[in-house]
Scaffold this active site. Structure first.
Site, mmCIF file in Angstrom:
data_model
loop_
_atom_site.group_PDB
_atom_site.id
_atom_site.type_symbol
_atom_site.label_atom_id
_atom_site.label_comp_id
_atom_site.label_asym_id
_atom_site.label_seq_id
_atom_site.Cartn_x
_atom_site.Cartn_y
_atom_site.Cartn_z
ATOM 1 C CG MET A 27 8.971 40.696 10.369
ATOM 2 S SD MET A 27 7.684 41.930 10.544
ATOM 3 C CE MET A 27 8.271 42.800 11.976
ATOM 4 N N GLY A 28 13.597 40.177 8.861
ATOM 5 C CA GLY A 28 14.877 40.705 8.375
ATOM 6 C C GLY A 28 15.528 41.663 9.348
ATOM 7 C CD GLU A 32 25.569 37.226 16.653
ATOM 8 O OE1 GLU A 32 25.342 36.055 16.992
ATOM 9 O OE2 GLU A 32 26.302 37.524 15.681
ATOM 10 C CG HIS A 34 16.679 37.784 13.718
ATOM 11 N ND1 HIS A 34 17.073 39.094 13.652
ATOM 12 C CD2 HIS A 34 15.326 37.808 13.800
ATOM 13 C CE1 HIS A 34 16.009 39.882 13.670
ATOM 14 N NE2 HIS A 34 14.928 39.127 13.768
ATOM 15 N N GLY A 146 11.383 33.338 19.258
ATOM 16 C CA GLY A 146 12.124 33.841 20.409
ATOM 17 C C GLY A 146 11.226 34.239 21.580
ATOM 18 C CD GLU A 147 12.024 31.603 26.474
ATOM 19 O OE1 GLU A 147 12.687 32.283 27.290
ATOM 20 O OE2 GLU A 147 11.913 30.372 26.535
HETATM 21 P P1 AMP Z 1 11.369 39.581 14.040
HETATM 22 O O1 AMP Z 1 12.262 39.650 12.855
HETATM 23 O O2 AMP Z 1 11.533 40.718 14.995
HETATM 24 O O3 AMP Z 1 9.933 39.307 13.673
HETATM 25 O O4 AMP Z 1 11.841 38.315 14.871
HETATM 26 C C1 AMP Z 1 11.915 37.035 14.304
HETATM 27 C C2 AMP Z 1 12.084 36.024 15.394
HETATM 28 O O5 AMP Z 1 13.297 36.298 16.117
HETATM 29 C C3 AMP Z 1 10.953 36.059 16.434
HETATM 30 O O6 AMP Z 1 10.639 34.727 16.802
HETATM 31 C C4 AMP Z 1 11.572 36.830 17.577
HETATM 32 O O7 AMP Z 1 11.014 36.514 18.832
HETATM 33 C C5 AMP Z 1 13.013 36.359 17.491
HETATM 34 N N1 AMP Z 1 13.897 37.317 18.159
HETATM 35 C C6 AMP Z 1 13.983 38.646 17.924
HETATM 36 N N2 AMP Z 1 14.873 39.219 18.769
HETATM 37 C C7 AMP Z 1 15.349 38.227 19.561
HETATM 38 C C8 AMP Z 1 16.282 38.174 20.635
HETATM 39 N N3 AMP Z 1 16.909 39.261 21.085
HETATM 40 N N4 AMP Z 1 16.526 36.976 21.214
HETATM 41 C C9 AMP Z 1 15.885 35.860 20.777
HETATM 42 N N5 AMP Z 1 15.007 35.844 19.773
HETATM 43 C C10 AMP Z 1 14.724 37.008 19.168
#
Ligand code: AMP
Length: 281
Positions: A27-28, A32, A34, A146-147
């Site tokens: 989602m932008g 680090e 991402h 991401g976990e």
């Molecule tokens: P989002 O933009 O928050 O929807 O995240 C996009 C992807 O990045 C998702 O698969 C999240 O789980 C992953 N992600 C977000 N933050 C982290 C992090 N700190 N460590 C690893 N993966 C992450």
């Protein structure tokens, strides 16, 4: 960097069927965390598609959606080092929801019922709707998640199995700030005081793991809540221990089962989630 608004245009860049395509949906407001997914995807695929789309249907509160951070130019700059291998997909609402912005309904059983599923009603239907759409449009062989969002990861694995998408879901470890705070786009909404308090979340989970609470989850919960209460900026929304297979919270730990701790903590109006392995006894 090549930026595409439609999957059709983007897919016309794919060279042959022998090329492997990896996808990283986001989602932008990239950080680090991402970028660790992007890096892994670049190592494991010929071409990587990163999507940036703030999906309205996964927000259960309009205020949360309205203040969600976004900075497309900065995101592009962060992705620039990967640009030789990377295609950026930045669709608009019409591309993702041609028939109107609405979630589909899914049934993932127990894995969707608790934690984020219970505290953010409709969230996972929104997530599954957008991820199914993105994966069907881009048709990667591998997709990276991401976990940090462990429950979401399980749901996306279930989604690809249920819908027979034929895509491998690759899970990636949580990337943390030096002080332990799990990286999140929402961290940039924190005030300096809240930012200073927030590492207490991961630190308390670390302390908890060092103590011996036997099999008793309520003792763990009390310890965690007590630790967090030492920071006036923080307030626990939930603390759960759940088995990693069914994600059903338990109050007593059983032997030979893998558990994780899941927490959601408010720093002011900003909601932070974290999760760690509890391991086996
Ligand atoms: P989002 O933009 O928050 O929807 O995240 C996009 C992807 O990045 C998702 O698969 C999240 O789980 C992953 N992600 C977000 N933050 C982290 C992090 N700190 N460590 C690893 N993966 C992450």
């Amino acid at each position: 960097m090549l930026v595409f608004k439609t999957a059709q245009e983007l897919r016309s860049c794919f060279k042959s069927n022998t090329q492997t395509v990896g996808m990283v949906p986001t989602m932008g407001a990239l950080h680090e965390g991402h970028l660790s997914l992007v890096k892994k995807a670049c190592e494991e695929n010929d071409v990587v598609v990163v999507s940036i789309y703030i999906n309205p249907t996964q927000f259960n509160k309009i205020a949360d959606l309205e203040k969600y951070p976004s900075n497309f130019e900065k995101d592009k700059a962060l992705l620039e080092p990967f640009s030789h291998q990377l295609l950026l997909y930045a669709p608009d609402h019409k591309e993702i929801y041609p028939e109107g912005i609405q979630s589909k309904t899914y049934n993932f059983g127990t894995i969707a019922n608790h934690m984020e599923g219970a505290f953010r009603k409709g969230h996972f239907d929104g997530v599954a709707t957008v991820v199914e759409t993105l994966l069907r449009k881009i048709q990667p062989q591998n997709a990276y998640f991401g976990e940090k969002d462990f429950q979401q990861l399980k749901i996306i694995k279930a989604l690809t199995t249920q819908k027979k998408l034929g895509i491998t879901i690759v899970s990636c470890p949580i990337v943390r700030e030096k002080d332990g705070l799990a990286m999140s786009s929402r961290n940039r909404l924190l005030s300096p005081e809240q930012r200073q308090a927030a590492p207490r979340i991961f630190a308390s989970l670390g302390e908890l793991k060092k103590k011996n609470f036997g099999k008793k989850v309520p003792l763990m919960e009390a310890f965690f809540k007590n630790e967090i209460a030492r920071e006036k900026e923080l307030e626990v929304e939930y603390f759960f221990v759940a088995s990693t297979t069914d994600l059903i919270p338990v109050s007593v730990i059983e032997e030979g089962i893998d558990y994780r701790i899941f927490v959601a903590v408010f720093a002011g109006k900003t909601r932070l989630i974290d999760t760690v392995e509890l391991g086996r006894i």
